[in-house]
Design an enzyme around this catalytic site. Structure first.
Site, short mmCIF file in Angstrom:
data_model
loop_
_atom_site.label_atom_id
_atom_site.label_comp_id
_atom_site.label_asym_id
_atom_site.label_seq_id
_atom_site.Cartn_x
_atom_site.Cartn_y
_atom_site.Cartn_z
N SER A 119 -9.69 20.66 -5.03
CA SER A 119 -8.68 19.60 -5.10
C SER A 119 -7.72 19.71 -3.91
O SER A 119 -8.14 19.64 -2.76
CB SER A 119 -7.97 19.65 -6.44
N GLU A 139 -15.02 13.01 -12.11
CA GLU A 139 -13.72 13.49 -11.65
C GLU A 139 -12.57 12.75 -12.32
O GLU A 139 -11.52 13.31 -12.64
CB GLU A 139 -13.58 13.30 -10.13
N HIS A 185 -12.73 16.71 -13.19
CA HIS A 185 -12.10 17.35 -12.03
C HIS A 185 -11.68 18.78 -12.41
O HIS A 185 -10.99 18.99 -13.40
CB HIS A 185 -10.87 16.52 -11.63
#
Length: 634
Positions: free
Chosen positions: A282, A415, A534
């Site tokens: 991320s 995600e 995610h």
């Protein structure tokens, strides 16, 4: 009476220490001093309570236990510290260029119980407090003697994600080193192991490199040296006044300082400074890619792994940082239009107030709402003025392809499930998107021509939602949309731009689609929606004790984990996740790199690992058409 008991306990503890072979009597003063500094931060464990519940019913013993429980908590904490130090007093001592560090010898918490060495809480820069707030990290001075590296250092100030509470201290620039082997001066043995440096995610505003989430057990068992680190977050790490005094990107400059520490010192811990791979997820992945593009990081690493994020992601680079700085000031009650006056107030404001004010301005609805505010990213990396210590002065697209090193990158199939976290905090988000759908239009497709932007928004809405409303019943369509806009499309754009360059190093692409018991993010937040969210892949690379399910050795979760760990560490060792010679491999396929952009080769990570081409092909074709017809011309 309480005083006598306190003294008795301390005397007994000291006697135990003096009689121990693990700690020389000469070190007693050092032990007591270290224990004393820990008194205010340590807590009594449940040992007394567990002991009370399991001892015999002897009246005399019960009476003794009651007397022990009357010992002041302060004395009990001192005993705890003394015993702990006695246990590790003979721990390994490693020299560095600045001074010596004492660590621990431990066993991994995996079935194999592999021995390794842990050095935690290593300071890599001066404390960025006071006049050093909002400045680049300052180098350390050497020290004499041996410093303990037994416990993790303070985390950088942020709002703790699980409980939404303030956590941290500005004196937080620490890193941790975990290694399977140390050099031996007597024999001349030097393991020269590949090094993996983890840059944590968390929207550039939360998190740390500590083992709460990123336990080293799996990776060190695979024969690499693992380094995890803290860097400044939120306004403290990414505020910019768009001038030389506060140019921004302090958090990224912290990472550079940590990488320089690795370059200069990792050989003392058994690592090879010429085989350093940086990897992150991320915001950490975007950081990794930005290091590939920044001249400030060149020569500090030799491979890169970017999981769910790149510098071209629409949330990776902030806009109008000076306006955001004044917005922060207004939130704190600082009524000024003068940059120098604002800086003076912000330097004097307690860090907790800065963190809380930053959280309040995140995701403000209204005309300024956009993709970044939809996922609540208030302070981000920025383009800096051309000052001597700048990290980033041009756009990522202008700097691509960046340094020519092997790259492994990819995304998770769903995600966009991360939006559930935002919905928990802000239930009105779906209704806002229903009324103001243009918020999802990427910057490159927006135009001063309102009608043109409206058409783009209509095309996107028609493709993903047809005539259906944006509500919880159709959340899967929103998940796909955010997966594509925030993660997949930027990755494919990067691959295409790289294809037009003269890169000689390989790039490997993956799609993580396994929805299993070790999915990190969903399990942390109690999200039950199907799909690989995610952050879920991190549970298969790191040991997270709260997900320490007693999985069967033949479980699909452990099979996926073993293969991923082997491929990630193979990449760090060789630049290839599936090298041709690997006699202990649990991987029975060859992961082909992306050689061209049509078709795009990728590895689909599920219970079965399969090589595929053209991820999410129908959705990608739609975005290609949209960009061809509506994107701004350079």
């Amino acid at each position: 009476m309480r005083v006598r008991w306190w003294r008795a306990v301390v005397v007994c503890a000291c006697a135990l220490v003096l009689r121990s072979d693990a700690l020389p009597p000469a070190a007693l003063g050092d032990v007591v001093a270290n224990a004393a500094t820990s008194l205010n931060s340590m807590k009594v464990t449940g040992a007394w309570r567990r002991l009370s519940s399991t001892v015999s019913e002897s009246v005399g013993l019960k009476h003794a236990l009651r007397r022990l429980q009357a010992v002041p908590a302060r004395a009990a904490r001192l005993v705890h510290a003394l015993v702990d130090r006695m246990r590790v007093g003979g721990g390994p001592v490693v020299p560095t260029k600045l001074g010596s560090l004492r660590g621990r010898r431990l066993l991994t918490r995996t079935t194999a119980q592999t021995p390794y060495y842990s050095f935690k809480g290593i300071r890599y820069a001066q404390s960025p407090r006071g006049p050093l707030r909002f400045r680049p990290p300052a180098p350390l001075e050497p020290w004499s003697g041996i410093r303990d590296a037994l416990e993790e250092g303070a985390v950088c100030p942020h709002r703790f994600m699980l409980f939404d509470t303030y956590k941290g201290d500005e004196d937080c620039l620490f890193l941790n080193v975990y290694t399977p082997a140390l050099p031996d001066k007597v024999s001349g043995y030097n393991p020269k192991l590949a090094v993996m440096v983890w840059i944590h995610g968390g929207a550039f505003s939360v998190g740390s490199g500590n083992a709460f989430l990123y336990g080293p057990d799996h990776l060190v068992s695979a024969g690499v040296v693992l380094v995890t680190l803290n860097y400044r977050l939120g306004a403290l790490g990414f505020l910019s006044l768009d001038n030389e005094e506060v140019s921004g990107n302090m958090g990224l400059k912290d990472q550079v300082m940590a990488l320089k520490w690795v370059r200069d010192n990792i050989e003392y811990f058994g690592g090879d400074p010429t085989r350093v791979t940086i990897f992150g997820e991320s915001a950490g992945a975007a950081s990794v890619h930005l290091h590939m593009l920044s001249s400030a990081s060149q020569g500090l690493f030799h491979g890169a792994i970017a999981q769910s994020g790149l510098a071209l992601s629409p949330w990776a680079i902030g806009k109008e940082p000076l306006a955001r700085a004044f917005e922060l000031g207004r939130e704190l009650g600082i009524d000024t239009n003068n940059t120098a006056e604002l800086l003076g107030y912000l330097r004097a404001t307690p860090s907790e107030l800065l963190v809380k004010a930053g959280a309040r301005i995140a995701g403000a609805p209204g005309k300024t709402a956009d993709l970044q505010s939809t996922v609540a990213l208030p302070f981000l990396p920025v383009l800096e003025p051309d000052v001597p210590d700048a990290f980033l002065t041009s756009t990522p697209k202008e700097l691509l392809p960046g340094v020519d090193v092997p790259l492994l990158t990819g995304y998770n199939a769903q995600e966009g499930i991360i939006l559930f976290r935002r919905l928990q905090r802000y239930p009105k988000l779906l209704n806002e998107l229903e009324l103001e759908f243009r918020r999802v239009v990427p910057p490159e497709l927006q135009s001063a021509d309102e009608e043109r932007t409206r058409k783009v928004a209509e095309h996107i809405r028609a493709f993903y939602f047809q005539q259906r409303p944006i509500d919880i019943r159709n959340v899967d369509s929103l998940i796909d949309l955010f997966t594509d806009v925030m993660f997949l499309r930027p990755i494919l754009d990067t691959l295409r731009l790289q294809a037009n360059a003269n890169r000689t190093s390989p790039t490997y692409l993956y799609r993580f689609a396994f929805d299993g018991a070790l999915g990190l993010f969903k399990r942390m937040l109690g999200i039950t929606h199907h799909g690989a969210c995610h952050g879920d892949e991190m549970g298969y690379l790191f040991y997270f004790s709260r997900l320490n399910y007693r999985l069967d050795d033949e479980s699909p979760e452990l099979a996926v984990s073993k293969k991923m760990i082997q491929m990630w560490t193979n990449f760090a060792k060789t630049g290839n996740p599936t090298p041709p010679v690997d006699y202990e491999s649990v991987v029975d396929f060859t992961w082909q790199p992306v050689n061209e952009t049509s078709p795009i080769t990728y590895l689909d990570i599920n219970s079965n690992f399969t090589l595929q081409t053209n991820p999410e092909e129908k959705r990608v074709r739609f975005w290609d058409w949209l960009y061809e017809n509506y994107a701004k011309t350079p």
